[in-house]
Motif scaffolding. Sequence first.
Motif: not given
Length: 97
Positions: A62-67, A1-7
């Motif tokens: 995450l990359n599938n979502y971002r693409n 699992m990874i966690i993504r934090i975007v400010k």
Amino acid sequence: MIIRIVKMVFREEEVVAFQQLFAERQSLIRHFEGCTHLELWQDAGKPFTFFTYSWWDSEEHLNNYRNSHFFDDTWKQTKIKFAEKPEAWTVRSVASL
């Protein structure tokens, strides 16, 4: 699992519009394949600063979502509201209490 934090720091006049956009799309983001958790945080001392905090099964998810077209459309509508360049981190938990 990874966690993504975007400010993200928004122009004052765009805060409500961003919150509305997030409210409209949060369920779709949360149910995107591989996303297991999603939160929106607001800085307690800086009301125009927000963070998204999400858990993903893998970096590939995450990359599938971002693409995706969905992300592209959401990000296009979000980034025009920024007051500053966004920052993002992809992290893994190494210890927990």
